[in-house]
Design a protein around this motif. Structure first.
Motif, mmCIF file in Angstrom:
data_model
loop_
_atom_site.group_PDB
_atom_site.id
_atom_site.type_symbol
_atom_site.label_atom_id
_atom_site.label_comp_id
_atom_site.label_asym_id
_atom_site.label_seq_id
_atom_site.Cartn_x
_atom_site.Cartn_y
_atom_site.Cartn_z
ATOM 1 N N ARG A 21 3.541 -0.666 -49.964
ATOM 2 C CA ARG A 21 3.434 0.172 -51.163
ATOM 3 C C ARG A 21 2.853 1.547 -50.814
ATOM 4 O O ARG A 21 3.295 2.568 -51.339
ATOM 5 N N ARG A 22 1.897 1.575 -49.906
ATOM 6 C CA ARG A 22 1.305 2.841 -49.478
ATOM 7 C C ARG A 22 2.334 3.710 -48.770
ATOM 8 O O ARG A 22 2.437 4.922 -49.017
ATOM 9 N N VAL A 23 3.096 3.120 -47.867
ATOM 10 C CA VAL A 23 4.127 3.863 -47.137
ATOM 11 C C VAL A 23 5.188 4.383 -48.104
ATOM 12 O O VAL A 23 5.596 5.545 -48.029
ATOM 13 N N ASP A 24 5.628 3.537 -49.020
ATOM 14 C CA ASP A 24 6.635 3.944 -50.005
ATOM 15 C C ASP A 24 6.137 5.131 -50.823
ATOM 16 O O ASP A 24 6.863 6.108 -51.036
ATOM 17 N N ASP A 25 4.887 5.089 -51.254
ATOM 18 C CA ASP A 25 4.310 6.177 -52.029
ATOM 19 C C ASP A 25 4.255 7.470 -51.216
ATOM 20 O O ASP A 25 4.640 8.537 -51.700
ATOM 21 N N LEU A 26 3.807 7.388 -49.965
ATOM 22 C CA LEU A 26 3.716 8.571 -49.121
ATOM 23 C C LEU A 26 5.094 9.172 -48.861
ATOM 24 O O LEU A 26 5.284 10.385 -48.955
#
Length: 122
Positions: A21-26
């Motif tokens: 989720r963090r990677v997708d957001d970034l």
């Protein structure tokens, strides 16, 4: 108090959520230019004062002219500037080590595996 702070963080900086989720957001927040800059070499970025506002960039052989300790200190200062002074506040990619060893003055560089393989005559 920390829970409230984490709720204010963008997902990519919130360590309490999944890496995916963090990677997708970034990735959604980064411009194409920022994504490409993480893959490019920027030899001009040798001082914190030269960090561009959009940040990012890949530093290859920037500190090769310095002894290892000085190179590490300069790199740490530059990395801090990228984290504190750029739009997204993410680290810059730095390639100071390779399969041959540390790329700095006074260090030992070993033959790359491809070069080693080329010495064999089967």
């Amino acid at each position: 108090m920390q829970t409230g702070l984490r709720a204010q963080l963008p997902d990519y900086k919130n360590s309490s959520i999944s890496v995916e989720r963090r990677v997708d957001d970034l990735m959604k927040r980064m411009t194409l230019e920022e994504k490409v800059a993480q893959l490019q070499t920027s030899n001009s970025l040798t001082a914190p004062s030269k960090v561009p506002q959009n940040g990012l960039g890949c530093l290859t052989e920037v500190f090769c002219g310095f002894k290892s300790k000085v190179a590490a200190q300069k790199y740490n200062d530059l990395q801090k500037a990228f984290l504190e002074k750029t739009r997204l506040g993410i680290p810059v990619l730095y390639h100071g080590e390779a399969v041959t060893g540390l790329m700095a003055t006074g260090t030992t560089a070993f033959p790359q595996p491809l070069a080693q393989a080329a010495t064999f005559n089967l």
